[in-house]
Each structure stands twice: as structure tokens, then as C-alpha cells.
Design an enzyme around this catalytic site. Structure first.
Site, PDB file in Angstrom:
ATOM      1  N   LYS A   1      -7.984 -74.969  29.429  1.00  0.00           N
ATOM      2  CA  LYS A   1      -8.112 -74.914  27.972  1.00  0.00           C
ATOM      3  C   LYS A   1      -8.074 -76.343  27.454  1.00  0.00           C
ATOM      4  O   LYS A   1      -7.450 -77.208  28.076  1.00  0.00           O
ATOM      5  CB  LYS A   1      -6.936 -74.136  27.361  1.00  0.00           C
ATOM      6  CG  LYS A   1      -7.244 -73.528  26.023  1.00  0.00           C
ATOM      7  CD  LYS A   1      -7.859 -72.149  26.183  1.00  0.00           C
ATOM      8  CE  LYS A   1      -8.357 -71.596  24.882  1.00  0.00           C
ATOM      9  NZ  LYS A   1      -8.798 -70.187  25.056  1.00  0.00           N
TER      10      LYS A   1
ATOM     11  N   ASP B   1     -13.404 -71.880  21.056  1.00  0.00           N
ATOM     12  CA  ASP B   1     -12.185 -71.146  20.713  1.00  0.00           C
ATOM     13  C   ASP B   1     -12.055 -71.364  19.203  1.00  0.00           C
ATOM     14  O   ASP B   1     -13.027 -71.775  18.541  1.00  0.00           O
ATOM     15  CB  ASP B   1     -10.983 -71.693  21.501  1.00  0.00           C
ATOM     16  CG  ASP B   1      -9.781 -70.749  21.490  1.00  0.00           C
ATOM     17  OD1 ASP B   1      -9.779 -69.766  22.241  1.00  0.00           O
ATOM     18  OD2 ASP B   1      -8.838 -70.985  20.703  1.00  0.00           O
TER      19      ASP B   1
HETATM   20  N1  GLU Z   1     -11.744 -69.077  24.099  1.00  0.00           N
HETATM   21  C1  GLU Z   1     -12.141 -67.833  24.703  1.00  0.00           C
HETATM   22  C2  GLU Z   1     -10.945 -67.186  25.365  1.00  0.00           C
HETATM   23  O1  GLU Z   1      -9.837 -67.315  24.869  1.00  0.00           O
HETATM   24  C3  GLU Z   1     -13.368 -67.978  25.582  1.00  0.00           C
HETATM   25  C4  GLU Z   1     -13.255 -68.924  26.717  1.00  0.00           C
HETATM   26  C5  GLU Z   1     -14.538 -69.152  27.487  1.00  0.00           C
HETATM   27  O2  GLU Z   1     -15.553 -68.525  27.187  1.00  0.00           O
HETATM   28  O3  GLU Z   1     -14.497 -69.976  28.403  1.00  0.00           O
HETATM   29  O4  GLU Z   1     -11.035 -66.490  26.327  1.00  0.00           O
END
Ligand code: GLU
Length: 448
Positions: free
Chosen positions: A128, A168
Site C-alpha cells: 500500500k 484508493d
Molecule cells: N485500494 C483497493 C483495495 O483496497 C484496490 C487495490 C488494487 O487494486 O491494487 O483493495
């Protein structure tokens, strides 16, 4: 207190070592609630220090993001990428831009992402990233310059088989476009290092709807399995005015549910006869706000200027889709008192640990975001496959695969929960099923 003395000791350590990281501690506490059912029967977990290792990110990259605003003033933000666990695949997870972003939040998100990605069945590790920058109120040019500055450091740490960021909170198609453009320029490679890209440069059809639609596929499976029922006529309330909440509402409406309340940053709108979801869908573009405009068109609807009070409204199903810690114990009690019997997370960790325990003990079926909101990252995984094969699937192909993935995730969670004698405890099922694959890979890959 856990049954396992090993977990008690570890948790005391976590609280001491990470005392300034409350969100990370909460995520670990919730995960340990489930580990308590298995850890003493699996001696290799302690012997090979699997949990000690899984709690520490493989790498944290922390950097300065300097850029110039429209007035010519130099602005400085903090940027991070947390590369949490690569046991089963390259790091994968979104980027969050918001003034609230800090290392604790990114660590909790990357930790949860590790198990979420494992549950999708795709070869994706957990990561992340983000920055303490809020795009809201900034001009398009400022956003572009910020994204370029952020990527001018990040680009050297990511790659299609190393780490694949996505969106996100605060990061949508526009931000991904600017980040990908700069990444491509600096790396001189046209490869799928970001997901959530625009369709014209390698994005996947169905990606933007995936988290919200996936959430409703998951809810449908819960209703079918536990109540032999469907969404038809169910009263649903949804928080959040971002991509997740909006697409969740659209799918819930399409499946015959009555969306009776939805919130955005200004408050929430309520109509016991069901809201006009197609109108909300339209109004929420591009800023994600709709409630004030909605009230001008439907003055007979009820508007309350405090989003949080929405959890006191009567409903069958609650879908928190905004952000972490939206629902505390008191909110969970209000939901129960007003007839809610399902709480399914569209956001990451919107429900406090005490509220989850309350749900499990008081007959509210609870599903954690790491299972129920995995549709977004699942379609990101499908975007990576399409990029690697240099082809693109139709919308229907992607949507069918998404539905199948969500059914599989539900089945894994349910079967695992049954195996541990807690058939309705989907958090237990999600944590253990997500963990087992990562654990198995870590054992086989040796102490690294
Ligand atoms: N931010 C999204 C999540 O919390 C998507 C992450 C992604 O597609 O890599 O899963």
C-alpha cells in the site's frame, strides 16, 4: 486476552513496539482474534516465527514529495510505499492521497491487503502507498504536478513483477493517469506497473465498478447461504461517496434492493421508499457529492447533516464504504436495534474490533472488507493478466470472472469458518483462509 499464550505475548509486544500506530494495532488485534483458533495446533507458526515475520513489512519506503502549487509556492509532502509481503506474488495495493495518511494507516492497509489478495486466489502480494496530500480543492495542474513528483521517487521501487500500485481513497483514474504517464517516461517501459489505468492505455473494462459490484456479489452469496434469500426488497444503507459506495448502490438497485439511505461528506439522505439511485449515480460525478443536489430535486426526502447518524436508520443490510473506523460499538448496537442483520464492509476496516465482536455475538452477520471488498484488487489482478498477454477482455468476460472470484472467496471463508466450528464467523474464515496460503508459501520459501 487470547487463549494462546504465544499470541498474548506477541500482542503485548505489538502494543509496546507500535504504540504510535493505533490503526495497525487494531488490524493486528482483529487478525489475532482469528489466529487464536488455529495457532496452537500449528507448531510451525511459532517455530518458524511466521507471525513475527508477517507483522513486519518487508520494506517501507518513505520519501519527500516536493512540488510547486499554482501560486508558485513550493509545497512539501510526505510520501510512502509499504511493501508488506511478497510471499505469493509481487506487492499489490492502492495508493491513498489524503491529509490523514500516515505510516500507521498505510501499514494497517498493507497488512490487510496481504490476506485480501491471498483470498482472491490470484498471485498477488500485499502493499500500500500514499501521501499526506488531499487532492480535494486542488486544480488539475496541481494534481498533475503532485502525482509526477510522487512518482519521480516511487518509480525506482516498482515494476510489473515487483510492485503494482493502483487507486484508493483520493486516487482515481485521473491520478493514475498522471502517475502512469510519469512512470512510463522515467522507466522507458510500457508495461502494466499500475492498475486502474484508463481503457485507452491498458486499463481493464469493469475495473472502476469492481469493488462495489463485487461487494454485492458477496452479499448475494451471504443471503443465499444463510437465509436462502435474495436482495429483492431488502433495505440497504450505504456510506461513502466514492467509487465503492456509488457502484455498490447501482448494483444493489439492479439486483432489486431498496437503497434507503446513502451518505456523502455533507450528511446523508434517507427515503423509506428507496432513493433514486440512477440520479445519485449521475449527481456524484465528478466530485462524489450528491446529497445537497439530491434534496433540491427530492425535497420530501430526509436530510441529516451528520453522516455518522445514518447508522441509526432502519435497514436490513448496512454497507460501510467510506473509510476506516466508521462504525463503533454504539453504532453496531443502533444497527441491531433498528433491524439490521447484515453488516458487510465495502471500505477497509470501517468497523471497530468491539463492534465486530458485538455483531458476532448478537446475530448480525458480519463480513470483513478483506473478503467482501476484494473485487477491486481482483479485477486489478485481471488487468495485470491482460497487460501481460497484450490483449483485453470484454466487459462481460471481466464481470463474469469477478462474480466467480467473489463466490469463491465467500466459499473459502464459509468453509474455513465451518471447519473451525463457527459457520457464521466470516472474519475468522477470511483471516485463516487468507493467512494459510501466505504461511504455506513462507514455509516453503525458507527464512528470508
Ligand atoms: N485500494 C483497493 C483495495 O483496497 C484496490 C487495490 C488494487 O487494486 O491494487 O483493495
Amino acid at each position: 486476552m487470547y487463549q494462546s499464550s504465544y499470541l498474548n505475548k506477541l500482542f503485548e509486544d505489538v502494543k509496546k513496539k507500535y504504540s504510535s500506530e493505533p490503526e495497525f494495532i487494531s488490524a493486528v488485534e482483529e487478525f489475532f482474534d482469528s489466529m487464536d483458533y488455529m495457532v496452537d495446533d500449528e507448531p510451525n507458526i511459532e517455530k518458524y516465527a511466521i507471525l513475527e515475520r508477517i507483522l513486519i513489512p518487508e520494506r517501507v519506503i518513505s520519501f519527500r514529495v516536493a512540488w510547486v502549487d499554482d501560486k508558485g509556492k513550493v509545497q512539501v509532502n510526505k510520501g510512502w510505499r509499504v511493501q508488506f509481503n511478497s510471499a505469493i506474488g509481487p506487492y499489490k495495493g492502492g495508493i491513498r492521497f489524503d491529509s490523514s495518511v500516515n505510516l500507521s494507516i498505510l501499514k494497517f492497509l498493507a497488512f490487510e491487503q496481504t490476506f485480501k489478495n491471498s483470498l482472491t486466489g490470484l498471485p498477488l502480494g500485499g502493499g500500500k502507498g500514499g501521501a499526506d496530500f488531499t487532492p480535494r480543492g486542488r486544480s488539475d495542474e496541481e494534481i498533475m504536478r503532485f502525482c509526477q513528483a510522487y512518482v519521480s521517487e516511487l518509480f525506482r521501487h516498482i515494476g510489473p513483477d515487483t510492485d503494482v500500485p493502483a487507486g484508493d481513497f483520493g486516487v482515481g483514474a485521473r491520478e493514475i493517469g498522471y502517475m502512469y504517464g510519469m512512470y512510463k517516461k522515467l522507466s522507458n517501459d510500457f508495461v502494466g506497473t499500475f492498475t486502474g489505468k484508463g481503457i485507452s492505455y491498458g486499463g481493464s473494462l469493469g475495473r472502476k465498478e469492481a469493488t462495489g459490484y463485487g461487494l454485492l456479489y458477496f452479499v448475494s452469496e451471504m443471503l443465499k447461504t444463510f437465509h436462502n434469500d435474495t436482495l429483492k426488497g431488502k433495505r440497504v444503507i450505504i456510506s461513502g461517496s466514492g467509487k465503492v459506495g456509488k457502484h455498490a448502490a447501482v448494483k444493489a438497485h439492479a439486483l432489486g434492493a431498496k437503497v434507503v439511505a446513502m451518505s456523502d461528506i455533507n450528511g446523508f439522505v434517507y427515503d423509506e421508499n428507496g432513493l433514486d439511485v440512477p440520479l445519485i449515480d449521475k449527481l456524484s460525478e465528478p466530485k462524489g457529492e450528491y446529497s445537497l443536489e439530491y434534496m433540491k430535486i427530492y425535497p420530501e426526502a430526509k436530510f441529516v447533516p451528520t453522516p455518522k447518524l445514518m447508522w441509526g436508520m432502519p435497514c436490513d443490510i448496512a454497507l460501510p464504504c467510506a473509510t476506516q473506523n466508521e462504525i463503533d460499538l454504539e453504532d453496531a448496537m443502533k444497527l441491531k436495534a433498528n433491524g439490521c442483520y447484515m453488516l458487510v464492509e465495502g471500505a477497509n476496516m470501517p468497523t471497530a474490533v468491539e463492534a465486530i465482536r458485538f455483531c458476532n455475538e448478537n446475530g448480525i452477520l458480519f463480513a470483513p472488507g478483506k473478503a467482501s471488498n476484494a473485487g477491486g484488487v481482483a479485477v486489478s489482478g485481471l488487468e495485470m493478466s491482460q497487460n501481460a498477454m497484450h490483449l483485453s477482455w470484454t466487459y462481460q468476460e471481466v464481470d463474469q470472472k469477478l462474480e466467480q472470484i467473489m463466490k469463491n472467496i465467500f466459499r473459502k471463508c464459509h468453509e474455513t469458518a465451518q471447519k473451525y466450528g463457527q459457520p457464521k464467523n466470516l472474519a475468522l474464515g477470511a483471516n485463516i483462509a487468507g493467512f494459510i496460503k501466505v504461511y504455506d508459501a513462507m514455509l516453503q520459501e525458507g527464512v528470508i
